[in-house]
Enzyme design. Structure first.
Site, PDB file in Angstrom:
ATOM      1  NE  ARG A  17      -4.716  -0.891   3.243  1.00 25.86           N
ATOM      2  CZ  ARG A  17      -4.468  -1.291   2.028  1.00 25.86           C
ATOM      3  NH1 ARG A  17      -3.804  -2.479   1.692  1.00 25.86           N
ATOM      4  NH2 ARG A  17      -4.853  -0.471   1.103  1.00 25.86           N
ATOM      5  N   GLY A  72      -2.961  -8.570  -2.223  1.00 27.51           N
ATOM      6  CA  GLY A  72      -1.905  -8.064  -2.493  1.00 27.51           C
ATOM      7  C   GLY A  72      -0.571  -8.670  -1.824  1.00 27.51           C
ATOM      8  CG  ASP A  73       3.063  -6.867  -1.540  1.00 31.11           C
ATOM      9  OD1 ASP A  73       2.182  -6.171  -1.039  1.00 31.11           O
ATOM     10  OD2 ASP A  73       4.054  -6.265  -1.834  1.00 31.11           O
ATOM     11  CG  ASP A  97      -1.164  -0.521  -6.170  1.00 27.44           C
ATOM     12  OD1 ASP A  97      -2.059   0.242  -6.411  1.00 27.44           O
ATOM     13  OD2 ASP A  97      -0.982  -0.911  -4.694  1.00 27.44           O
ATOM     14  CG  ASP A 130       2.254  -3.604  -6.347  1.00 23.93           C
ATOM     15  OD1 ASP A 130       1.306  -4.342  -6.239  1.00 23.93           O
ATOM     16  OD2 ASP A 130       2.374  -3.071  -5.357  1.00 23.93           O
ATOM     17  NE  ARG A 173       0.338  -0.561  -1.035  1.00 24.07           N
ATOM     18  CZ  ARG A 173      -0.433  -0.156   0.220  1.00 24.07           C
ATOM     19  NH1 ARG A 173       0.058   0.473   1.140  1.00 24.07           N
ATOM     20  NH2 ARG A 173      -1.579  -0.660   0.212  1.00 24.07           N
ATOM     21  CB  ALA A 183       0.480  12.304 -19.510  1.00 19.11           C
ATOM     22  CD  GLN A 231      -6.254   6.421  -9.027  1.00 21.49           C
ATOM     23  OE1 GLN A 231      -5.111   6.040  -9.685  1.00 21.49           O
ATOM     24  NE2 GLN A 231      -6.203   7.170  -7.825  1.00 21.49           N
ATOM     25  NE  ARG A 232      -8.646   0.286  -2.859  1.00 21.94           N
ATOM     26  CZ  ARG A 232      -8.336   0.717  -1.536  1.00 21.94           C
ATOM     27  NH1 ARG A 232      -7.096   1.195  -1.697  1.00 21.94           N
ATOM     28  NH2 ARG A 232      -8.808   0.161  -0.710  1.00 21.94           N
TER      29      ARG A 232
END
Ligand code: F6P
Length: 323
Positions: free
Chosen positions: A72, A102-103, A128, A130, A172, A187, A255-256
Site C-alpha cells: 500500500r 481493490g478500490d 472483501d 466490496d 474492512r 452461525a 483469511q488472506r
C-alpha cells in the site's frame, strides 16, 4: 499496445497469481511483451520492472499470495511519487498498465491515467468482495472457504463445552464475508455493518436459543461494525448477561492466504484475459468484472464511488435457518 506492465496492489488475495498468469499469457498470445512490476505502485516508483514470459508464470495458478508482491504505497498518493513512477514507466518503454487490486488501487490508477494519459485497466482482487461492478472479486470465494473451515473447528469445541463463541472475520467496512460464510457455517447470529440491529437484538436471539434448547452458539462478527470487534461485543454482552462465558476468536490474516479455490482460479483467468482484450480494444480507466456470469466493464469512477448492496434475501435466509 507493444509492452504492458502488470502489478498487484493493496491487500493480497488468493487468486492474484492466477490473474497475473492470465494477463502474462494473454499478452504472449496477442504478441504483446509483458512486464511485471514488483510491490505494486511502490515498485513502479523504485523502478522494479522486469520482463516476464509464459514460463515465468508457470506453476503459480495454485499458489496464494502474489508472485509480484503487493504494497500500500503512500508515495504514490503524492504528485511527486506519481511523476517518478511515470518516468520509470516510460524508461521501461511500457505503454499500458493492468492493476490487480481493490478500490484504493483503482483510485491511484485513475490519477495515473489522468495525469500522464497511460491506458489502465483494473482487475478486482480483494477478499472483501466490496467493489461495485462485479458480482465477485478475486479471493473472496477462497476466503469464505477458509472461514467456514475454521468455524467448523470452532463449532466442535463450542459444542463440547456448551459455549458461546464470537468469531471475527475481515471485510474492512463491508459484511459480505461475514454474511455468506455465516450462512455457510450455520452461525446463530451474523453481525454486519450494513444491517446493524444492535446488541439488544443479539441478546434476544441468544435468549431465544436458550429457551429452544440450544446449548452452544457461534456469532460471526464483521470487523467493521459500529459496536466494535468481537472482543468489544463479547465484553458488552457479558456485562449484560453475566451467566454467559464467551470465547473470542479473531481469524485475521489466515483469511488472506492459502491455495485459491477453483472458483477464484477460473474467475482470475477470465478477468486476466479480459483485461488485456479490453486494453487492446482501446479502453482505459475501467475495471473488468463479472456480472450475471458475463464479463462486464465498469468505469473506475463508478467502481470506486458506488457500493454493492447486501442482499436482503440472504439476510432473511440467515435469520430463518439459524433458529
Ligand atoms: O482489504 C482486505 C483486508 O484484508 C481487509 O479485510 C482488512 O480490513 C485489511 O485488508 C487489513 O489490511 P492489512 O493487511 O494492511 O492489515
Amino acid at each position: 499496445i507493444r509492452r504492458l506492465g502488470v502489478l498487484t496492489s493493496g491487500g493480497d488475495a488468493p487468486g492474484m497469481n492466477a490473474a497475473i498468469r492470465a494477463v502474462v499469457r494473454a499478452c504472449v498470445h496477442h504478441g504483446i511483451k509483458p512486464y511485471g512490476i514488483r510491490e505494486g505502485y511502490k515498485g513502479l516508483i523504485d523502478g522494479q520492472i522486469e520482463p516476464m514470459n509464459a514460463r515465468s508464470v508457470a506453476n503459480i495458478i495454485n499458489q496464494g499470495g502474489t508472485l509480484l508482491k503487493s504494497a500500500r504505497s503512500q508515495a504514490f498518493r503524492t504528485p511527486e511519487g506519481r511523476q517518478t513512477a511515470f518516468e520509470n514507466f516510460r524508461s521501461a518503454d511500457l505503454d499500458a498498465l493492468v492493476v490487480i487490486g481493490g478500490d484504493g488501487s483503482f483510485t491511484g490508477a485513475t490519477l495515473f491515467e489522468k495525469e500522464f494519459g497511460i491506458p489502465v485497466v483494473g482487475i478486482p482482487g480483494t477478499i472483501d468482495n466490496d467493489i461495485f461492478g462485479t458480482d465477485y472479486t478475486i479471493g473472496y470465494d477462497t476466503a469464505l472457504n477458509t472461514v467456514i473451515e475454521a468455524v467448523d473447528k470452532i463449532r466442535d469445541t463450542a459444542t463440547s463445552h456448551n459455549r458461546l463463541f464470537f468469531v471475527e472475520v475481515m471485510g474492512r467496512d463491508a459484511g459480505f464475508i461475514a454474511l455468506n460464510s455465516g450462512i455457510g457455517c450455520g452461525a446463530e447470529e451474523i453481525l454486519i455493518p450494513e444491517a446493524d440491529r444492535g446488541i439488544d437484538h443479539l441478546i434476544k436471539s441468544l435468549e431465544r436459543s436458550d429457551r429452544t434448547g440450544k446449548t452452544s452458539s457461534i456469532v460471526l462478527v464483521a470487523e467493521g461494525g459500529k459496536d466494535g470487534g468481537a472482543f468489544e461485543i463479547a465484553k458488552t454482552l457479558e456485562a449484560k448477561l453475566p451467566d454467559y462465558e464467551a470465547r473470542v476468536t479473531v481469524l485475521g490474516h489466515i483469511q488472506r492466504g492459502g491455495r485459491p479455490s477453483c472458483f477464484d482460479r477460473v474467475l482470475a483467468s477470465r478477468l486476466g484475459v479480459a483485461a488485456v482484450k479490453t486494453l487492446m480494444a482501446g479502453n482505459s480507466c475501467v475495471m473488468v468484472g463479472v456480472r450475471n456470469n458475463a464479463v462486464a466493464l465498469t468505469p473506475f469512477a463508478e467502481a470506486i464511488s458506488k457500493h454493492n448492496a447486501i442482499d436482503d434475501e440472504l439476510l432473511e435466509v440467515a435469520d430463518i435457518v439459524s433458529i
